[in-house]
Design a protein around this motif. Structure first.
Motif, PDB file in Angstrom:
ATOM      1  N   LEU A  18      48.157  -2.371 -11.253  1.00  0.00           N
ATOM      2  CA  LEU A  18      49.113  -3.392 -11.997  1.00  0.00           C
ATOM      3  C   LEU A  18      49.042  -4.532 -11.337  1.00  0.00           C
ATOM      4  N   ILE A  19      49.214  -4.594  -9.956  1.00  0.00           N
ATOM      5  CA  ILE A  19      49.215  -6.095  -9.146  1.00  0.00           C
ATOM      6  C   ILE A  19      47.937  -6.724  -9.392  1.00  0.00           C
ATOM      7  N   LYS A  20      46.768  -6.119  -9.184  1.00  0.00           N
ATOM      8  CA  LYS A  20      45.429  -6.679  -9.397  1.00  0.00           C
ATOM      9  C   LYS A  20      45.512  -7.361 -10.726  1.00  0.00           C
ATOM     10  N   ASN A  26      47.065 -14.593 -13.114  1.00  0.00           N
ATOM     11  CA  ASN A  26      48.198 -15.530 -12.984  1.00  0.00           C
ATOM     12  C   ASN A  26      47.861 -16.339 -11.593  1.00  0.00           C
ATOM     13  N   LYS A  27      47.131 -17.482 -11.643  1.00  0.00           N
ATOM     14  CA  LYS A  27      46.693 -17.964 -10.511  1.00  0.00           C
ATOM     15  C   LYS A  27      47.867 -18.783  -9.734  1.00  0.00           C
ATOM     16  N   LEU A 175      56.078  -5.949 -16.214  1.00  0.00           N
ATOM     17  CA  LEU A 175      56.264  -6.635 -14.906  1.00  0.00           C
ATOM     18  C   LEU A 175      55.964  -7.954 -14.909  1.00  0.00           C
ATOM     19  N   LYS A 176      54.875  -8.166 -15.969  1.00  0.00           N
ATOM     20  CA  LYS A 176      54.609  -9.824 -16.000  1.00  0.00           C
ATOM     21  C   LYS A 176      55.793 -10.503 -16.585  1.00  0.00           C
ATOM     22  N   LYS A 177      56.720  -9.988 -17.570  1.00  0.00           N
ATOM     23  CA  LYS A 177      57.847 -10.680 -17.962  1.00  0.00           C
ATOM     24  C   LYS A 177      58.743 -10.727 -16.759  1.00  0.00           C
ATOM     25  N   TYR A 178      58.937  -9.777 -15.835  1.00  0.00           N
ATOM     26  CA  TYR A 178      60.029  -9.879 -14.765  1.00  0.00           C
ATOM     27  C   TYR A 178      59.486 -10.818 -14.002  1.00  0.00           C
ATOM     28  N   ILE A 179      58.136 -11.090 -13.639  1.00  0.00           N
ATOM     29  CA  ILE A 179      57.768 -12.133 -12.498  1.00  0.00           C
ATOM     30  C   ILE A 179      57.890 -13.550 -13.218  1.00  0.00           C
TER      31      ILE A 179
END
Ligand code: 5GP
Length: 186
Positions: A18-20, A26-27, A175-179
């Motif tokens: 997920l992190i990778k 997301n640069k 995860l993306k939405k949260y970050i």
């Protein structure tokens, strides 16, 4: 605004995948490359996945107070150095930490300003299957990881967000939405 996201999970919960994926698309986010004394796996790159160091080097870094936190995980040392935080600050990037549950709880206890995310495997049975598929552990290591996972799950409710990784795409979107919401502060 917090500029650090701490992501913890029992091993093989799918956290690293997920992190990778997040970092690839997301640069403006950076991965905090930990130091570790464990052996490098075949597909890993020194300096990218981890800084692989000897026991002596790791001990020297502890003595020099180079780590914001460090922990003994499955009998090997892992630590996040202050220099990783500095690199992110310099670039004004969001820093993503992939650390174990005890490390995350330790940082939270020290009131380190960050968002804390727990990636939950769908079940212990599924976790066992994933570890078996991965074939990176001996039987002894596997038993230890399962035992640790059961202990770690007990801490999940201390985190800001729990994501159950049942379906990878769904977990990634959460995860993306949260970050993204952290970055924009809404
Ligand atoms: P692995 O050996 O599978 O790469 O990682 C084992 C565990 O160590 C994972 O839960 C990973 O998140 C954790 N870990 C990696 N880096 C750090 C670190 O810097 N500090 C702590 N506390 N745990 C870490």
């Amino acid at each position: 605004m917090s500029n650090m996201v701490i992501i913890a999970a029992p091993s093989a919960a799918g956290k690293t995948t997920l992190i990778k994926r997040y970092l690839e698309s997301n640069k403006n986010a950076m991965f905090a490359v930990s130091h570790t004394t464990r052996e490098k796996r075949k597909d890993e790159v020194n300096g990218k996945d981890y800084h692989f160091v000897s026991d002596e080097e790791f001990k020297m870094m502890i003595l020099s107070e180079d780590f914001i936190e460090w922990a003994l995980v499955h009998d090997k040392h892992y630590g996040t150095s202050y220099s990783e935080l500095d690199k992110a600050l310099e670039k004004d990037a969001l820093l993503v930490l992939d650390i174990d549950v005890q490390g995350a709880i330790l940082l939270k206890g020290q009131n380190i300003d960050a968002k804390y995310v727990f990636i939950m495997p769908p079940s212990i049975e599924e976790l066992k299957n994933r570890l078996l598929e991965r074939k990176t552990e001996t039987e002894e290591q596997l038993k230890k990881r399962i035992w640790n996972a059961k202990r770690e799950i007990e801490y999940a409710d201390k985190f800001d967000l729990i994501i159950v990784n049942n379906d990878l795409d769904e977990a990634y979107n959460k995860l993306k939405k949260y970050i993204d919401s952290i970055k924009t502060g809404v």
